[in-house]
Design an enzyme around this catalytic site. Structure first.
Site, PDB file in Angstrom:
ATOM      1  N   TYR A  72       0.828  -1.202   0.000  1.00  0.00           N
ATOM      2  CA  TYR A  72       0.000   0.000   0.000  1.00  0.00           C
ATOM      3  C   TYR A  72       0.869   1.261   0.000  1.00  0.00           C
ATOM      4  O   TYR A  72       1.785   1.410   0.814  1.00  0.00           O
ATOM      5  CB  TYR A  72      -0.899   0.003   1.237  1.00  0.00           C
ATOM      6  CG  TYR A  72      -1.808   1.209   1.357  1.00  0.00           C
ATOM      7  CD1 TYR A  72      -3.026   1.250   0.694  1.00  0.00           C
ATOM      8  CD2 TYR A  72      -1.454   2.301   2.146  1.00  0.00           C
ATOM      9  CE1 TYR A  72      -3.872   2.336   0.799  1.00  0.00           C
ATOM     10  CE2 TYR A  72      -2.287   3.398   2.264  1.00  0.00           C
ATOM     11  CZ  TYR A  72      -3.498   3.412   1.591  1.00  0.00           C
ATOM     12  OH  TYR A  72      -4.322   4.501   1.709  1.00  0.00           O
TER      13      TYR A  72
ATOM     14  N   GLY B  94      -5.923   4.918  -0.655  1.00  0.00           N
ATOM     15  CA  GLY B  94      -7.356   5.131  -0.550  1.00  0.00           C
ATOM     16  C   GLY B  94      -8.135   4.139  -1.391  1.00  0.00           C
ATOM     17  O   GLY B  94      -7.864   2.930  -1.364  1.00  0.00           O
TER      18      GLY B  94
END
Length: 248
Positions: free
Chosen positions: A53, A60
């Site tokens: 991530y 998001g």
């Protein structure tokens, strides 16, 4: 001028207040090793092209979208620039210094994946008095992303900052202070902005003010009792600990 050594432990309130008041900061040797070890994990993930991530994926709602090699190189700068919008008057300098110190302390704990260069840049800004000019209200309704991104902008030579009290472009402020802008790599951008440095730093300042107010209240009460020749037995420790009698 005093110097505060940043370790992997949370900053004590008095040390944070000293930094806010202008104390210099330095990184403990153990901190440098922890940051380097943490960064090695990031480098291995990049080399293996794992889905991580904010490193090899978007953030998001785009967390499942993989980035190309070219996109990875620009993603950290994009994160800083795209999250830095805000409105309202700029944060006071004490709050900015508190936020920078809190973020530096967080990176020093070794879990953010930020580079040693990022930590050293924040320390250099604090020591030189390069203070980012950031709006107090961010445009992103999550954590302190907006203000922290505004501070990260200055770290890479963009945005606005004051140096010796003069408002300047971020790059010019760094130049006058003799600091080279940070070249974002790995996970630096996300590590600099995804934190609650503003909230935690501001809370520390509020606690300090509350403590001063409480101390002043004690002095005022003591002076009032002395002036009125009051009976001080009501504040005697043995009285204060006594249980009230039922019906009184």
């Amino acid at each position: 001028m005093s110097t505060v050594t940043i370790t992997e432990k949370p900053l004590e309130l008095q040390n944070l207040l000293a930094i806010v008041d202008g104390a210099r900061v330095e990184l403990a040797e153990g901190v440098r090793a922890a940051i380097t070890t943490s960064r090695a994990v990031v480098d291995r993930a990049l080399a293996s092209n794992d889905a991580v991530y904010g490193l090899t994926t978007q953030v998001g709602h785009g967390k499942d979208t993989r980035l190309s090699e070219e996109e990875i190189r620009g993603e950290q700068t994009f994160l800083v620039m795209s999250h830095s919008g805000g409105v309202g008057p700029p944060l006071p300098t004490p709050q900015v210094r508190a936020a920078l110190a809190v973020r530096l302390n967080g990176i020093a704990r070794g879990g953010s994946g930020a580079s040693l260069a990022a930590a050293e840049l924040l320390a250099a800004m604090l020591n030189a008095g390069v203070h980012p000019i950031v709006p107090e209200i961010g445009s992103v309704g999550a954590a302190d992303l907006g203000p922290m991104a505004g501070m990260a902008q200055v770290a890479i030579g963009r945005g606005r900052a004051t140096y010796l009290g003069e408002p300047l472009d971020g790059g010019e402020a760094l130049h006058r202070a003799g600091i080279a802008p940070l070249t974002l790599s790995g996970r630096d951008g996300l590590a600099l902005i995804s934190a609650n440095g503003v909230s935690i730093g501001h809370a520390a300042l509020v606690v300090a003010r509350a403590q001063r107010a409480a101390d002043a209240a004690d002095v005022a009460a003591a002076l009032s009792m002395a002036a009125m020749a009051a009976n001080p037995s009501i504040i005697h420790p043995s009285v204060a600990r006594a249980k009230p009698i039922l019906g009184q």
